[in-house]
Write a protein that holds these residues in place. Sequence first.
Motif, PDB file in Angstrom:
ATOM      1  N   PRO A  90       0.826  -1.214   0.000  1.00  0.00           N
ATOM      2  CA  PRO A  90       0.000   0.000   0.000  1.00  0.00           C
ATOM      3  C   PRO A  90       0.857   1.260   0.000  1.00  0.00           C
ATOM      4  CG  PRO A  90       0.001  -1.038   2.176  1.00  0.00           C
ATOM      5  CD  PRO A  90       0.682  -1.999   1.248  1.00  0.00           C
ATOM      6  N   ALA A  91       0.806   2.000  -1.092  1.00  0.00           N
ATOM      7  CA  ALA A  91       1.603   3.219  -1.235  1.00  0.00           C
ATOM      8  C   ALA A  91       0.858   4.175  -2.147  1.00  0.00           C
ATOM      9  CB  ALA A  91       2.981   2.889  -1.808  1.00  0.00           C
ATOM     10  N   ASP A  92       1.238   5.431  -2.073  1.00  0.00           N
ATOM     11  CA  ASP A  92       0.656   6.423  -2.971  1.00  0.00           C
ATOM     12  C   ASP A  92       1.377   6.442  -4.312  1.00  0.00           C
ATOM     13  OD1 ASP A  92      -1.246   7.648  -1.051  1.00  0.00           O
ATOM     14  OD2 ASP A  92       0.590   8.177   0.009  1.00  0.00           O
ATOM     15  N   MET A  93       2.653   6.074  -4.291  1.00  0.00           N
ATOM     16  CA  MET A  93       3.448   6.082  -5.524  1.00  0.00           C
ATOM     17  C   MET A  93       4.543   5.040  -5.428  1.00  0.00           C
ATOM     18  SD  MET A  93       5.704   9.217  -7.177  1.00  0.00           S
ATOM     19  CE  MET A  93       4.237  10.150  -7.649  1.00  0.00           C
ATOM     20  N   VAL A  94       4.774   4.332  -6.531  1.00  0.00           N
ATOM     21  CA  VAL A  94       5.900   3.408  -6.652  1.00  0.00           C
ATOM     22  C   VAL A  94       6.901   4.012  -7.626  1.00  0.00           C
ATOM     23  CG1 VAL A  94       6.640   1.172  -7.551  1.00  0.00           C
ATOM     24  CG2 VAL A  94       4.638   1.312  -6.079  1.00  0.00           C
ATOM     25  N   VAL A  95       8.133   4.204  -7.162  1.00  0.00           N
ATOM     26  CA  VAL A  95       9.217   4.644  -8.034  1.00  0.00           C
ATOM     27  C   VAL A  95       9.872   3.383  -8.581  1.00  0.00           C
ATOM     28  CG1 VAL A  95      11.375   5.935  -8.205  1.00  0.00           C
ATOM     29  CG2 VAL A  95       9.553   6.740  -6.677  1.00  0.00           C
ATOM     30  N   THR A 115      -1.840   1.904  -7.898  1.00  0.00           N
ATOM     31  CA  THR A 115      -0.834   2.848  -7.401  1.00  0.00           C
ATOM     32  C   THR A 115      -0.183   3.602  -8.541  1.00  0.00           C
ATOM     33  OG1 THR A 115      -0.346   1.281  -5.618  1.00  0.00           O
ATOM     34  CG2 THR A 115       1.229   3.054  -5.969  1.00  0.00           C
ATOM     35  N   THR A 116      -0.038   4.904  -8.377  1.00  0.00           N
ATOM     36  CA  THR A 116       0.679   5.720  -9.359  1.00  0.00           C
ATOM     37  C   THR A 116       2.112   5.210  -9.494  1.00  0.00           C
ATOM     38  OG1 THR A 116      -0.645   7.676  -8.880  1.00  0.00           O
ATOM     39  CG2 THR A 116       1.524   8.049  -9.870  1.00  0.00           C
ATOM     40  N   VAL A 117       2.599   5.120 -10.729  1.00  0.00           N
ATOM     41  CA  VAL A 117       3.953   4.627 -10.983  1.00  0.00           C
ATOM     42  C   VAL A 117       4.799   5.744 -11.561  1.00  0.00           C
ATOM     43  CG1 VAL A 117       5.374   3.005 -12.299  1.00  0.00           C
ATOM     44  CG2 VAL A 117       3.163   2.266 -11.370  1.00  0.00           C
ATOM     45  N   ALA A 118       5.896   6.069 -10.881  1.00  0.00           N
ATOM     46  CA  ALA A 118       6.926   6.955 -11.424  1.00  0.00           C
ATOM     47  C   ALA A 118       7.947   6.048 -12.095  1.00  0.00           C
ATOM     48  CB  ALA A 118       7.562   7.790 -10.316  1.00  0.00           C
ATOM     49  N   GLY A 140      -6.984   2.850 -14.522  1.00  0.00           N
ATOM     50  CA  GLY A 140      -6.965   4.294 -14.332  1.00  0.00           C
ATOM     51  C   GLY A 140      -5.740   4.769 -13.580  1.00  0.00           C
ATOM     52  N   VAL A 141      -4.606   4.097 -13.802  1.00  0.00           N
ATOM     53  CA  VAL A 141      -3.362   4.412 -13.093  1.00  0.00           C
ATOM     54  C   VAL A 141      -2.517   5.378 -13.912  1.00  0.00           C
ATOM     55  CG1 VAL A 141      -1.145   3.431 -12.348  1.00  0.00           C
ATOM     56  CG2 VAL A 141      -3.283   2.276 -11.773  1.00  0.00           C
ATOM     57  N   ALA A 142      -1.998   6.391 -13.256  1.00  0.00           N
ATOM     58  CA  ALA A 142      -1.104   7.342 -13.909  1.00  0.00           C
ATOM     59  C   ALA A 142       0.312   6.771 -13.961  1.00  0.00           C
ATOM     60  CB  ALA A 142      -1.096   8.666 -13.160  1.00  0.00           C
ATOM     61  N   ILE A 143       0.924   6.816 -15.152  1.00  0.00           N
ATOM     62  CA  ILE A 143       2.335   6.469 -15.324  1.00  0.00           C
ATOM     63  C   ILE A 143       3.091   7.775 -15.546  1.00  0.00           C
ATOM     64  CG2 ILE A 143       4.028   5.169 -16.653  1.00  0.00           C
ATOM     65  CD1 ILE A 143       2.058   3.347 -15.309  1.00  0.00           C
ATOM     66  N   LEU A 144       3.896   8.171 -14.571  1.00  0.00           N
ATOM     67  CA  LEU A 144       4.653   9.416 -14.656  1.00  0.00           C
ATOM     68  C   LEU A 144       6.085   9.101 -15.091  1.00  0.00           C
ATOM     69  CD1 LEU A 144       3.481  11.110 -11.328  1.00  0.00           C
ATOM     70  CD2 LEU A 144       2.494  11.352 -13.615  1.00  0.00           C
ATOM     71  N   PRO A 145       6.557   9.683 -16.174  1.00  0.00           N
ATOM     72  CA  PRO A 145       7.894   9.332 -16.682  1.00  0.00           C
ATOM     73  C   PRO A 145       9.020   9.988 -15.896  1.00  0.00           C
ATOM     74  CG  PRO A 145       6.857  10.926 -18.133  1.00  0.00           C
ATOM     75  CD  PRO A 145       5.849  10.597 -17.075  1.00  0.00           C
ATOM     76  N   VAL A 146       9.949   9.174 -15.422  1.00  0.00           N
ATOM     77  CA  VAL A 146      11.105   9.661 -14.667  1.00  0.00           C
ATOM     78  C   VAL A 146      12.302   9.903 -15.573  1.00  0.00           C
ATOM     79  CG1 VAL A 146      12.815   9.025 -12.908  1.00  0.00           C
ATOM     80  CG2 VAL A 146      10.390   8.661 -12.473  1.00  0.00           C
ATOM     81  N   CYS A 270       8.115  14.310 -10.710  1.00  0.00           N
ATOM     82  CA  CYS A 270       7.179  13.197 -10.492  1.00  0.00           C
ATOM     83  C   CYS A 270       6.733  13.108  -9.038  1.00  0.00           C
ATOM     84  CB  CYS A 270       7.828  11.880 -10.913  1.00  0.00           C
ATOM     85  SG  CYS A 270       8.079  11.721 -12.695  1.00  0.00           S
ATOM     86  N   LEU A 271       7.661  13.265  -8.104  1.00  0.00           N
ATOM     87  CA  LEU A 271       7.310  13.128  -6.687  1.00  0.00           C
ATOM     88  C   LEU A 271       6.287  14.179  -6.264  1.00  0.00           C
ATOM     89  CD1 LEU A 271      10.713  12.364  -4.885  1.00  0.00           C
ATOM     90  CD2 LEU A 271       8.964  10.771  -5.671  1.00  0.00           C
ATOM     91  N   GLY A 272       6.397  15.370  -6.792  1.00  0.00           N
ATOM     92  CA  GLY A 272       5.496  16.432  -6.392  1.00  0.00           C
ATOM     93  C   GLY A 272       4.240  16.548  -7.225  1.00  0.00           C
TER      94      GLY A 272
END
Length: 389
Positions: A90-95, A115-118, A140-146, A270-272
Amino acid sequence: MRRLSILGATGSVGTSTLDLVARHRDRFSLEAVTANGDAAGLARIALDYGARFAAVADEAAYPALREALAGSGIEAAAGPSAVAAAGARPADMVVAAISGAAGVEPVLAAIGQGTTVALANKESLVAAGALVMGAARARGVAILPVDSEHNAVFQALAGSRMEDVETVWITASGGPFRTWDAAAIAAARPEDALKHPNYAMGAKVTVDSAGLMNKGLELIEAHHLFSLPPERLKALIHPQQVVHGMVGYRDGSIVAQLGAADMRVPIAHCLGFPERIDGPSRRLDFAAIATLTFEEPDLVRFPALRLAIEAMTAGGRAPTVLNAANEVAVEAFLAGSIGFAAIAPLVEAVLAEEGVGPAPATLDDLWLIDHAARHRARATMLNARAAAS
């Protein structure tokens, strides 16, 4: 307070992420951390940041991890399934910063939990782009590019319609061999390939960068991230690495993202996200920079980029095979088993034998295609050695 899990916490992206977390302890906490085999380093991170779960992929490293965390209340585990379990915590974001195709299953596990994925693991999208992005859309998961280039494009696209996009450029330094002739590149040793001019990265991605394979993998990643056809995606050599990505629009406008060559810039974004957080990276001094230059990549001296573009255009299982064969080839080069100039021909030979067919629709499909390509790559190397002896 945003709770994070960091997959690949001891690597370059993981340590940059932890640097930002340390500067913003009022905003971030850790749920889970993983590493490949650095039990001591992972234990230090888990203890220093108060993680609840720590896992090493290498089961041989488990006793050391368990001993280091004894009495701390932090759960220790080992093996690929434990790393995937970290992604499902359980997390808000996985890096997601695990290198190679091994990162696919933990990314899918995180997506499965909503979970949102960075995402810093480009191979997840190269090897299984349709599978991963399909799962993300379904949940409906956001994939944020690192990756700095994809994060740059992500920022340059903000507020715009994808149907208005004409061209997307991702930039490359050109690597340590940018000015070398073909004969010098062919004679390059691992220590030469590992001298990236701007970034400190893991060995595999640094070698990929030296041959521009990394830029080819990033084009495939961009194809899936932004749902753009291959013909709208371009690589551009930019030695200063100040401009990380650009988006050209149908009205002739070009929007670029600029910043220091510091992975903490895209990670902080991504974190913010959707807010911005303070970052410690060097601020650009344009008067000091003075000149920005750009070049077309040379596909003759750097055939790996050509192969990646061809695999992206072909689609299906070709990118999966490309990724698997390249991982084997780079590992062999770093071990001294093949020369630098043999990497691209080996990948091309495996693509010719294994690269035609549908893209993986499930994890089982992925591993079947991946393992067949790796087997073919190793067999091809053995046959080449036998023929030479």
